[in-house]
Design a protein around this motif. Sequence first.
Motif, short mmCIF file in Angstrom:
data_model
loop_
_atom_site.label_atom_id
_atom_site.label_comp_id
_atom_site.label_asym_id
_atom_site.label_seq_id
_atom_site.Cartn_x
_atom_site.Cartn_y
_atom_site.Cartn_z
N LEU A 98 108.15 -13.13 27.34
CA LEU A 98 107.41 -14.26 26.78
C LEU A 98 106.99 -15.23 27.89
O LEU A 98 105.82 -15.61 27.99
CB LEU A 98 108.24 -15.00 25.74
N VAL A 99 107.94 -15.58 28.74
CA VAL A 99 107.64 -16.51 29.83
C VAL A 99 106.62 -15.90 30.78
O VAL A 99 105.61 -16.52 31.11
CB VAL A 99 108.93 -16.91 30.60
N TYR A 100 106.87 -14.67 31.21
CA TYR A 100 106.00 -14.06 32.21
C TYR A 100 104.59 -13.81 31.68
O TYR A 100 103.62 -14.06 32.37
CB TYR A 100 106.60 -12.75 32.73
N ASN A 101 104.49 -13.33 30.45
CA ASN A 101 103.17 -12.92 29.93
C ASN A 101 102.33 -14.06 29.38
O ASN A 101 101.10 -13.98 29.41
CB ASN A 101 103.33 -11.84 28.85
N TYR A 102 102.94 -15.10 28.87
CA TYR A 102 102.15 -16.12 28.17
C TYR A 102 102.30 -17.53 28.71
O TYR A 102 101.48 -18.40 28.38
CB TYR A 102 102.50 -16.10 26.67
N LEU A 103 103.31 -17.78 29.50
CA LEU A 103 103.51 -19.12 30.05
C LEU A 103 103.38 -19.08 31.57
O LEU A 103 103.87 -18.16 32.22
CB LEU A 103 104.89 -19.66 29.67
N ALA B 221 111.45 -21.66 40.71
CA ALA B 221 112.02 -21.63 39.36
C ALA B 221 111.70 -20.30 38.68
O ALA B 221 112.55 -19.72 38.00
CB ALA B 221 111.48 -22.79 38.53
N LEU B 222 110.48 -19.82 38.86
CA LEU B 222 110.08 -18.55 38.27
C LEU B 222 110.96 -17.41 38.80
O LEU B 222 111.47 -16.61 38.03
CB LEU B 222 108.61 -18.26 38.59
N HIS B 223 111.16 -17.36 40.10
CA HIS B 223 111.96 -16.29 40.70
C HIS B 223 113.41 -16.36 40.27
O HIS B 223 114.02 -15.33 39.94
CB HIS B 223 111.87 -16.34 42.22
N GLU B 224 113.97 -17.56 40.24
CA GLU B 224 115.38 -17.69 39.87
C GLU B 224 115.60 -17.44 38.39
O GLU B 224 116.56 -16.78 38.01
CB GLU B 224 115.90 -19.08 40.26
N ALA B 225 114.74 -17.97 37.55
CA ALA B 225 114.94 -17.83 36.10
C ALA B 225 114.68 -16.41 35.63
O ALA B 225 115.44 -15.86 34.84
CB ALA B 225 114.02 -18.79 35.35
N LEU B 226 113.61 -15.80 36.11
CA LEU B 226 113.22 -14.48 35.61
C LEU B 226 113.78 -13.34 36.46
O LEU B 226 113.80 -12.20 36.00
CB LEU B 226 111.69 -14.36 35.54
N ASP B 227 114.20 -13.65 37.68
CA ASP B 227 114.74 -12.64 38.58
C ASP B 227 113.77 -11.46 38.74
O ASP B 227 114.16 -10.30 38.65
CB ASP B 227 116.11 -12.15 38.09
N ILE B 228 112.49 -11.79 38.91
CA ILE B 228 111.48 -10.76 39.14
C ILE B 228 110.56 -11.21 40.27
O ILE B 228 110.51 -12.39 40.62
CB ILE B 228 110.61 -10.50 37.89
#
Length: 182
Positions: free
Chosen positions: A55-60, A67-74
């Motif tokens: 949800l976060v990666y595709n739409y937000l 923050a993106l790297h730490e939260a999603l670990d991708i």
Amino acid sequence: MDMAKKIKVTNRSNGMVIYSVPDLHVNREFGPRAEKLIPYEEIYALAQQPGGRELVYNYLLVQDPDALHEALDITEQPEYWLTEEMIPTWINSCSLNEFKDALDFAPEGVLDLIKKYAVSVPLNATDKREAIKEQLKFDVTKTIENNRLAEQEEDNTKATGAASTRRSHPTYTAPKVIKKDE
């Protein structure tokens, strides 16, 4: 990362994005293209839920790479960073290979924006229109044509002041009501 740090997050989709983080007692709604400052803790907690990362990666659009790297670990694809402001000029100026890569690797919200601006700008390159048709199963040329026809019909309706004319004469009529004398 500081869990209380506020991160700017944008809904990049054409629709509503709604999520719930029960552990934090948070229910959040993002209208199309809405921007909000969200605590990192919320993004992290959402990413830990089933479907949250997607949800976060595709739409937000999380506008803080750390923050993106730490939260999603991708590791996000470069197309993740395409913004709505960039896409209208980018679709006609990028190379065909760059465009096809975007169609292959961009998040769903970016693909929605590419389709939207391919129609509204419009996208002039036939090879890029064909790539969208082949890879996304979306026909830009037909959509532009249908929009043009709909606009013409609306203009004709406004000019004549009447609705569309009938194509047939109905063979059915309203039922007759028989009133009993009282």
